[in-house]
Motif scaffolding. Structure first.
Motif, PDB file in Angstrom:
ATOM      1  N   GLN A  70      17.696  55.897  43.468  1.00  0.00           N
ATOM      2  CA  GLN A  70      18.616  54.816  43.229  1.00  0.00           C
ATOM      3  C   GLN A  70      17.717  53.738  42.580  1.00  0.00           C
ATOM      4  N   ARG A 113      18.424  60.846  43.901  1.00  0.00           N
ATOM      5  CA  ARG A 113      19.268  59.651  44.190  1.00  0.00           C
ATOM      6  C   ARG A 113      20.037  59.786  45.548  1.00  0.00           C
ATOM      7  N   GLN A 114      21.128  59.159  45.907  1.00  0.00           N
ATOM      8  CA  GLN A 114      21.933  59.074  46.969  1.00  0.00           C
ATOM      9  C   GLN A 114      23.092  59.961  46.816  1.00  0.00           C
ATOM     10  N   GLU A 138      26.904  60.598  46.867  1.00  0.00           N
ATOM     11  CA  GLU A 138      28.305  59.630  47.029  1.00  0.00           C
ATOM     12  C   GLU A 138      28.866  60.003  48.083  1.00  0.00           C
ATOM     13  N   ARG A 162      18.481  60.523  38.329  1.00  0.00           N
ATOM     14  CA  ARG A 162      19.253  60.080  36.793  1.00  0.00           C
ATOM     15  C   ARG A 162      18.519  60.916  35.823  1.00  0.00           C
ATOM     16  N   THR A 169      25.150  53.954  46.883  1.00  0.00           N
ATOM     17  CA  THR A 169      24.781  54.246  45.517  1.00  0.00           C
ATOM     18  C   THR A 169      24.717  52.893  44.843  1.00  0.00           C
ATOM     19  N   GLN A 192      16.937  48.704  39.829  1.00  0.00           N
ATOM     20  CA  GLN A 192      17.917  49.686  40.194  1.00  0.00           C
ATOM     21  C   GLN A 192      17.604  50.633  39.273  1.00  0.00           C
ATOM     22  N   GLN A 221      25.225  49.471  39.540  1.00  0.00           N
ATOM     23  CA  GLN A 221      24.789  49.011  40.771  1.00  0.00           C
ATOM     24  C   GLN A 221      24.687  47.445  40.424  1.00  0.00           C
TER      25      GLN A 221
END
Ligand code: HEM
Length: 483
Positions: free
Chosen positions: A231, A238-239, A241, A251, A372, A398, A404
């Motif tokens: 993140q 990443r996290q 959702e 990403r 997220t 971020q 974000q």
């Protein structure tokens, strides 16, 4: 869960763990029209050797903490200034790295083109206005003003020799007690990064298991929510959702982005007399204590105690609370706190509740999705009571500006019916911006308040990319092909 290795010698210390130093100086450089790429390379070649790695940032922070707790002499502090470097999309394009310049749609076009933030027109900005956009931002920080000035002078000498123009020079200083100018302690709630720092699997942040919490694997300790590092750093998971514990893929980004992060820099001027007078008037109108009304706007008391925990003795448990569900007593830890789903103790429009609704469902989905949207805040106050201008240099990291920072600022803080959908609770009166000429309203515990004044006025800034230390060296190297 297998957590990724955090490369502490490659990540910049300003991203992780942030600069805790008392003083900072931010220098914004504009590349010359003539041979901008050569100028950028000359400056970045020097800065690549100065940028502070996370490993040193963590060591400096540990030393500062030991001194603050009386466990070490002040002389143990290294006194070395720290440095961070971030570049604009334009700089990356000039250097032939179009793929990095288009890593994020908001970054590509720049902050001044994001009209939905409802900022004053860019021609009125004092930072990053037309023709004065920051191409390279250098953040220097330290305890010792003289050494800090020395470090800044060295950067100025190199940048000037390279032909760059100084378009922004900003001094900043932490206020005693880490308060912001309205008088509230800041920097309390931050996401805790998942990740390990060595081959033995030592986590970056030690875990204190709390089996009493239903989702205990989502926490490092009471109130410390774990978030996957992707993140905030490119190239890492990443996290998820949908699951507070699981990871999602990194990403998509070019390999050179790895360990780098997107930086939001906004100069936010605060009108302190205006804030005090206006909130005093509101409090008189509702017949409540002005201190309480101001705490309701923030969601915390000036010393940081959350309104949502009112009624429970708080101690150091500044983050051990939920809005939707009660949190239990933690054995040998903080006591629990009741839930406050409808905002009867902490209004739904309070700043901290607008930008982090925690365990409450939002217009964007379940609470796991809210993880997220988390940002790493690295802001610092500037100016003091005697100065013409004072406020917050808001800085945050971020990997996705739209989902974000912009989501928190635009979709939630500026919107009277979000993040909790369907009810008009008003905007975040600290930072919320509405269409020019319309009053800003918020529903507090004793009733609705409204004002036409902006207590916080954005004076400009930039969207930037803070590369890893290895990427800085690559950017500084002469040949990239296509030029
Ligand atoms: C001058 C402007 C601002 C002031 C005076 C201010 C003040 C504060 C204060 C006093 C806190 C509580 C301390 C803490 O929990 O760390 C806080 C938290 C926070 N602020 Fe701001 N803030 C400002 C701007 C912003 C902006 C522009 C954003 C992002 C859009 C933002 C995002 C946050 C977040 C994410 C938290 C933590 C909330 C939580 O996790 O509970 N703030 N702010």
């Amino acid at each position: 869960v297998n957590e990724p290795l955090l490369e502490l010698d490659d990540i910049q210390a300003h991203v992780l763990p942030g600069f805790g130093h008392e003083h900072q100086r931010l220098l914004g450089w504009r590349l010359p029209d003539d041979e901008p790429a050569a100028a950028a390379r000359a400056l970045l070649a020097d800065l690549a050797g100065r940028a502070t790695p996370a490993r040193r940032g963590l060591a400096d922070r540990a030393a500062r903490r030991a001194v603050r707790r009386g466990r070490a002499e002040r002389s143990r502090l290294s006194g070395r200034p720290s440095t961070a470097v971030a570049v604009s999309a334009r700089t990356l394009r000039m250097l032939g790295h179009d793929d990095l310049a288009t890593i994020d749609e908001a970054f590509t076009v720049g902050m001044s083109r994001r009209s939905y933030l409802r900022d004053p027109p860019a021609r009125e900005w004092t930072v990053g206005g037309p023709g004065r956009e920051i191409d390279i931002l250098v953040v220097t920080a330290g305890e010792d003003l003289e050494r800090l000035a020395g470090a800044a002078e060295e950067v100025c000498a190199v940048a000037t020799r390279a032909g760059c123009e100084l378009v922004h020079d900003q001094r900043a200083r932490r206020l005693p007690g880490d308060v912001e100018h309205f008088g509230f302690r800041d920097g309390i709630s931050q996401p805790v990064l998942r990740g390990v720092v060595d081959a033995d699997g030592t986590p970056l942040v030690e875990r204190a298991p709390m089996p009493v919490m239903p989702d205990h694997r989502a926490y490092a300790g009471p109130g410390d929510v774990l978030v996957w590092p992707g993140q905030f750093l490119f190239g890492l998971p990443r996290q998820s959702e949908t699951d507070p514990v699981r990871a999602a893929p990194a990403r998509r980004a070019p390999a050179l982005a790895r360990n780098g992060s997107l930086l939001v820099y906004r100069k936010l001027e605060q009108d302190v007399p205006g804030f005090l007078a206006d909130t005093g008037r509101m409090a008189a109108g509702l017949g409540v204590d002005p201190e309480r009304l101001r705490a309701e706007l923030v969601g915390r008391w000036p010393d940081g105690r959350p309104l949502a925990r009112s009624g429970s003795s708080s101690g150091a448990a500044l983050n051990h609370f939920g809005y939707d569900t009660a949190v239990p007593d933690v054995p040998d830890g903080p006591c629990g706190a009741d839930a406050d789903p409808d905002g009867l103790r902490c209004p739904l429009a309070a700043h901290i509740r607008k930008v982090n609704p925690r365990d409450q469902e939002t217009d964007k989905g379940p609470p796991s999705a809210t993880l997220t949207f988390a940002i790493l805040r690295r802001g610092i106050t500037y100016g003091s009571a005697g100065d013409d201008e004072r406020g917050l240099l808001f800085l945050c990291y971020q990997t996705d500006l739209v989902n974000q920072f912009e989501l928190l600022a635009q979709r939630w803080a500026n919107n009277p019916e979000r993040p909790r959908q369907g009810l008009d609770n008003g905007v975040d009166l600290l930072i919320g911006r509405v269409r020019a000429g319309t009053p800003r309203r918020a529903r507090l515990l004793a009733g609705e308040v409204s004002t036409v004044a902006d207590w916080v006025v954005p004076r400009g800034g930039a969207y930037l990319f803070a590369p890893s230390l290895s990427a800085l060296r690559v950017l500084a190297a002469a040949s990239t092909g296509g030029l």
